[in-house]
Scaffold this active site. Structure first.
Site, short mmCIF file in Angstrom:
data_model
loop_
_atom_site.label_atom_id
_atom_site.label_comp_id
_atom_site.label_asym_id
_atom_site.label_seq_id
_atom_site.Cartn_x
_atom_site.Cartn_y
_atom_site.Cartn_z
CB CYS A 84 -124.89 74.87 1.23
SG CYS A 84 -124.93 75.11 -0.55
CE1 TYR A 85 -119.91 73.61 -3.01
CE2 TYR A 85 -121.39 75.13 -4.11
CZ TYR A 85 -120.74 73.91 -4.07
OH TYR A 85 -120.90 73.01 -5.10
#
Lengths: 333, 333, 333, 333
Positions: free
Chosen positions: C145-146
């Site tokens: 996600c990052y």
């Protein structure tokens, strides 16, 4: 050299709030703070908000606690009795758990299970006669957080005969710290933020305590978990008896109380206004459609609902000013 | 009989926090609180958390304020100079606005517009020599909230020559109270809860103040609005010079400070741990991949970032104990 | 009769979001959802938001999953390889875990520990050439996600030669669902509401993935836990090369992309605007003081950061419309 | 080529949700969206979550709206009648305001002030016979959000004769979007986060609508503002008549309904589980102490409480599948 106090069960939220209040108290010296599994850990690791307090958690036993003049017990329900029995007779105790609140052993056994440990002086100084009883006691059972919120709203109305004790309906919402500090999936931030839900719906174990403290004969109490760390807001409704306005009764009951405030007309309680304080805010009206009395009560479940209330009781027991170390004012926004 | 203090701009969030701190201060007496549009309103209507404080807001003018020994100005930026000019010369002033913070008039005019009002003693006691300067001053310009957070993290590293002042990158997130109490759609609860966003991206007006206070030559500072009422968390990164660990420098700088705490290794700052207090929590490391110094700094934007910091400065100016009326401990959870 | 898909690891947050998306997908049929400890429990008990979905969680094994045309793996890091090895060769797989993302085995071992499982096609269709690579693959490693948030902001700038890959500084804040659904005290609502803190400061395990995907040579990435359930906001800063405005580069890169939006000038990304969607919102500027490029990127960590991104990859792998079953629009406020 | 629809009052929260639902609806084409003060502004500036929707807000007048087959009115209370009168007779209308909900003109005037505009078909398809009435109507008055939540919980119990209509007590908590998008200090994020408070206590204007829709004769309804953007949780209590369990009645009433779900025993409604959906979750019990029926009802105030409900009505009016463009499933966590 102040009065020596100790906290058992200092790793939870009520325990942490007790430590904060004691650290800022002008007449109390914190001599020990204990925790079951976290003995040996610095307090500031368990409670980062207490960074600067140089103390390590000890073991929860009489050896660690028995040297204090007064001990606060902030243990899980059911654990206070055994520890209390081991403490020297001269040590005063304020128990924040439910163990010693109920007078009726059968009700205790039905709602909590296990044997009833006994009954201590009930720690709500604003009830008639209770301040003197607390002053005369070495053992005090602090109120539950819902019980404090609801009793302050309701007890004067039943006592004054303006609210019918036969049909009380309450919905009370609590911040998540009221559910404790155990790791549970349903209490994760991801689950509670943005969410409201009821719990123990139709059968909350605090109902007997609230009935005992308020004089209610029949009480429907639905608890709601709200997406905020602290605070309880109770909406208490009752059928009126006669025409006395409930606000007048509350104003008369609390005119001289430092911590219970009936708000000016038109202003309604906000839980945020009580965070960090020992205050309870009240307002009352009569519902236009149903004619029911509606009293709204707000307090900080860790403040007037737990730790600050416990310090107020301790102050009374110790004969020091009742407001010492406690704030009337909340931290907001 | 305590020292007489007054608060101008008491209806905002910093103003309300000032009132709370003064009400609990052992040596200060609150003699007046003023507000522009809400003059005539009881304080407890504007700030329900101050229910029990019996005071009505007055008009923001010299007649109302001039009788105090010390006046706190918590006015919108640009309004302090005119009022300060009207106050009697003997009245000490702590200004929470930006008007008197900058030494460079041209920078003031570029970032704030309008004429530069002048420069007062900068109110950050933990900077070298600044405590004495504040003690010798009748006029003190309190730090901005971002400036306090970032300066405490960065100034010692630049002063010690371990952080390169030519390439500082900061991202700092603030709770919504930092944006003030004006009614704006983008600050509605519905908009901010569950949301993160940057604002004034690439051009924040506090950058010159932070550069002046820290000694940074180049500073990229991106502010983020976070879904919580209080708190600032700043991530400050810098290229290292030499091999001294940044944590050692910070520990040395703040070893004797009551309100600035370098946390034990492995513990990182949480804004919630500072709410309601005058504390700043710091931790530092060196990034594994980039080698950059990373310092994380947390404080309460209304506490060490505004009102509590202002009381600390006032205490120093008045020659009373610097920690009087201030808490090291936060209200959490 | 649609394409048969299954979800392994369906009891977590990414798993729940996958189920929601698949249930609303016009061309996919959900034939199995499995979970380790909760096998045998109805999906709607584990995910009350899926009430109305009549399905019971199965065991995470090849027997339950192997009958599908495509399987999504939403397992804890390190568990995908073993399960993937047991699935029939013809079953397509999208892995939401980290196991197959890195090309460099040594980096895998340093940051994650254990043996490197291998490298699959990287599942970010908006990278040049990657859409075709995904279409040609039976095994795709979904982005972290990052990594998705930062790569979409940075990769085009490095590729275009306008951002210096030698000095990237990122601070990225995530909602709590990014930390998973395990019961941990530090993730309790009482702890995270009202709080910001960094974690894995100075050494996050996603750094090698981000460097690999963006072309950065040096990357300081500080993750922040924010008090909201969903959303990531990344502030990506870089030293500029030349004078091309970063916004132009991003606009050119994403002109034809359905899910990546460079906002109109003056508008900055809000995470809340992306909740429930597969969209990423971007904006860029050049910092007035430092001259650094600042790109702000927002997405839903469970959407474009995990489950929706995985469905996008699956759509491409299956040869159905890439946007099928995905929303461009967020659920706000 | 779909059915042409338009939204008047598209800049508010219900308006934004309508646009989102229409944009994803397989049979509706959005031909116009209007707003009073923001005419001329792109939709995605007013509603960043709709980035990617290429539409500019128009003026709220018959010229802009009259070309649609169906118009949704999401205007402030009191403004629908005038606009409706100007629209061509063949245009179907769903009004999300209160103007046309009440049958009793005197009650309208007492609670809302001004003249009563008339009565349209009440837009709650799950009431007996109401689905057919909506299908036969060109003008439908959508329910209020509290009314939907409470009516779905209560109406079947009164209709079945198991709940006494003479003594209904409700406490219902709403997320802040229910209070609208006007800039007000009491709705600022700083004020609402961490706070619970009642409002319009004892005299809420929705009481007549709820009584009309449920058949209640006496209704105490206390609304609470909760710190979350979306969701309503209502606790509805009533004295039982006879011994039929309320859950059985609700199950029978909603057995065939796609959007109203009586949860399995032991599971209680969570507002978060309904966010973004058109679902209502219900559970019921009999209180151990008081014997009162307790029904808990949860829905999304912008979903089943406003915009999604309006789309459901429109689907019925237009003769297309009732569930088209609506989700049963919520976006959680």
């Amino acid at each position: 050299m102040g009065i020596r106090v100790a906290v058992a069960g200092a790793s939870g939220y009520a325990g942490g709030e007790l430590l904060r209040l004691i650290a800022g108290h002008p007449e109390l010296d914190l001599v020990a703070a204990t925790a079951h599994t976290q003995a040996g850990t610095p307090v500031s690791v368990v409670h980062p908000q207490l960074t600067g307090l140089d103390l390590t958690l000890g073991a929860t036993d009489a050896a660690t606690l028995g040297d204090a003049d007064l001990v606060f017990l902030a243990l899980p329900h059911g654990q206070s009795a055994a520890l209390a029995a081991q403490l020297p007779g001269g040590v005063k105790i304020v128990d924040l758990g439910a163990d010693f609140r109920l007078r009726d052993a059968a009700l205790w056994e039905r709602y909590y299970g296990g044997a009833h440990a006994g009954t201590w002086t009930y720690g709500l100084p604003e009830l008639p006669g209770q301040r003197a009883a607390i002053a005369a006691s070495d053992r005090v059972a602090n109120t539950g957080c819902y019980a404090a919120t609801i009793t302050l709203a309701l007890a004067p109305l039943i006592a004054a005969g303006v609210a019918d004790p036969a049909d009380i309906v309450v919905v009370a919402s609590s911040g998540t710290s009221g559910a404790g500090r155990s790791a549970k999936v349903n209490l994760l931030g991801s689950e509670v933020m943005g969410d409201l839900s009821t719990y123990k719906t139709g059968a909350h174990q605090h109902v007997p305590e609230i009935k005992q403290a308020t004089g209610a004969d029949s009480l429907s109490m639905t608890p709601v978990l709200a997406p905020m760390p602290r605070g309880i807001l109770a909406t208490v409704t009752a059928r009126p008896i006669g025409r006395t306005h409930p606000r007048e009764v509350l104003q008369a009951a609390y005119a001289d109380e430092p911590f219970v405030h009936v708000l000016p007309e038109g202003q309604w309680p906000h839980t945020a206004a009580t965070v960090g304080s020992n205050s309870c805010h009240l307002q009352a009206t009569v519902d236009v459609d149903s004619g029911r009395i509606i009293v709204v009560s707000a307090l900080d479940n860790l403040g007037k609902g737990a730790a600050a209330q416990a310090v107020q009781c301790a102050n009374i027991m110790l004969g020091i000013p009742e407001t010492a170390g406690l704030s009337v004012f909340g931290v907001a926004p």
